[in-house]
Design a protein around this motif. Sequence first.
Motif, PDB file in Angstrom:
ATOM      1  N   ARG A  43       0.838  -1.211   0.000  1.00 30.99           N
ATOM      2  CA  ARG A  43       0.000   0.000   0.000  1.00 30.99           C
ATOM      3  C   ARG A  43       0.870   1.258   0.000  1.00 30.99           C
ATOM      4  O   ARG A  43       0.549   2.239  -0.665  1.00 30.99           O
TER       5      ARG A  43
ATOM      6  N   TYR B  55      -4.672  -0.813  -5.441  1.00 35.78           N
ATOM      7  CA  TYR B  55      -4.598   0.102  -4.304  1.00 35.78           C
ATOM      8  C   TYR B  55      -4.570   1.557  -4.784  1.00 35.78           C
ATOM      9  O   TYR B  55      -5.263   2.403  -4.235  1.00 35.78           O
ATOM     10  N   ALA B  56      -3.789   1.834  -5.811  1.00 40.17           N
ATOM     11  CA  ALA B  56      -3.673   3.211  -6.313  1.00 40.17           C
ATOM     12  C   ALA B  56      -4.990   3.697  -6.911  1.00 40.17           C
ATOM     13  O   ALA B  56      -5.344   4.874  -6.791  1.00 40.17           O
ATOM     14  N   GLN B  57      -5.714   2.793  -7.556  1.00 40.43           N
ATOM     15  CA  GLN B  57      -6.957   3.194  -8.224  1.00 40.43           C
ATOM     16  C   GLN B  57      -8.199   2.947  -7.357  1.00 40.43           C
ATOM     17  O   GLN B  57      -9.318   3.201  -7.786  1.00 40.43           O
TER      18      GLN B  57
ATOM     19  N   GLU C  57       1.629   6.529  -7.030  1.00 40.47           N
ATOM     20  CA  GLU C  57       0.213   6.819  -7.288  1.00 40.47           C
ATOM     21  C   GLU C  57      -0.023   7.575  -8.600  1.00 40.47           C
ATOM     22  O   GLU C  57      -0.926   7.219  -9.372  1.00 40.47           O
ATOM     23  N   ASP C  58       0.769   8.606  -8.865  1.00 44.97           N
ATOM     24  CA  ASP C  58       0.559   9.426 -10.073  1.00 44.97           C
ATOM     25  C   ASP C  58       0.608   8.567 -11.326  1.00 44.97           C
ATOM     26  O   ASP C  58      -0.232   8.685 -12.209  1.00 44.97           O
TER      27      ASP C  58
ATOM     28  N   LEU D 131      -0.809  -3.356  -6.691  1.00 46.60           N
ATOM     29  CA  LEU D 131      -0.381  -1.944  -6.658  1.00 46.60           C
ATOM     30  C   LEU D 131      -1.383  -1.075  -7.421  1.00 46.60           C
ATOM     31  O   LEU D 131      -1.774  -0.006  -6.964  1.00 46.60           O
TER      32      LEU D 131
ATOM     33  N   LEU E 270       0.409   5.136 -11.502  1.00 49.37           N
ATOM     34  CA  LEU E 270      -0.523   3.999 -11.456  1.00 49.37           C
ATOM     35  C   LEU E 270      -1.972   4.407 -11.699  1.00 49.37           C
ATOM     36  O   LEU E 270      -2.757   3.636 -12.252  1.00 49.37           O
ATOM     37  N   LYS E 271      -2.322   5.620 -11.324  1.00 49.23           N
ATOM     38  CA  LYS E 271      -3.705   6.088 -11.524  1.00 49.23           C
ATOM     39  C   LYS E 271      -4.051   6.230 -12.996  1.00 49.23           C
ATOM     40  O   LYS E 271      -5.205   6.156 -13.385  1.00 49.23           O
TER      41      LYS E 271
ATOM     42  N   ALA F 203       2.249   1.601  -3.452  1.00 49.69           N
ATOM     43  CA  ALA F 203       1.201   2.106  -4.348  1.00 49.69           C
ATOM     44  C   ALA F 203       1.059   3.615  -4.203  1.00 49.69           C
ATOM     45  O   ALA F 203       0.877   4.342  -5.184  1.00 49.69           O
ATOM     46  N   LYS F 204       1.175   4.093  -2.995  1.00 54.04           N
ATOM     47  CA  LYS F 204       1.077   5.547  -2.716  1.00 54.04           C
ATOM     48  C   LYS F 204       2.256   6.269  -3.379  1.00 54.04           C
ATOM     49  O   LYS F 204       2.082   7.317  -3.997  1.00 54.04           O
TER      50      LYS F 204
END
Length: 178
Positions: A4, A167-169, A11-12, A164, A14-15, A7-8
């Motif tokens: 997690r 979690y990001a999405q 994040e940019d 990943l 993975l989103k 993933a944070k």
Amino acid sequence: MSLRQTAKRFEDKLKKIKVICFDLDGILTDSHVWWASEEVGFNRSFCIYDGYGMKMLMKAGLRVGVITGGDSVSVHKRVNQLGLDFCYAGNEDKRTAFMDLLKKYNVKAEEVLYMGDELFDMPLLRKAGFSATVPNCSEEVKEIVDYVTIKESGKGCAREVMDLVRYAQGIIPTHEDF
Ligand SMILES: [Mg+2]
């Protein structure tokens, strides 16, 4: 660092991911093949955690599939069994398949996640919006990717990367979703 937290951190990138593309041998398998017969060719074993991860993300609206240099009955059986969105097989020069994929789904390279473990995966790993590989591959592959998984080839490494993305999405399916 937990998944997690990782993933944070990404994040940019993975989103943005809409298409998830895996190399097959050494990512969805442990890299071993064994001879079955003239009709069947080489057999492979696949990880069920990866398969379920793919189903979850397809259900959430992402496109998931493979670009593989290998090509035999076992490849197509697994792809069909999982109902994957796409499968390019039998060509180690994967750039044409990747360009076709962008056109097919009308996405930019930054919206594609690619995971591969071999030197001939490097052009795609460089192009993709998020790239990942396994800890047991050659050093130069690891040097160019965003993320090296904790899990090794064919032992849930693809699921780790898909988690990943989940979690990001914010894709957290409940059991009732299935
Ligand atoms: Mg491979």
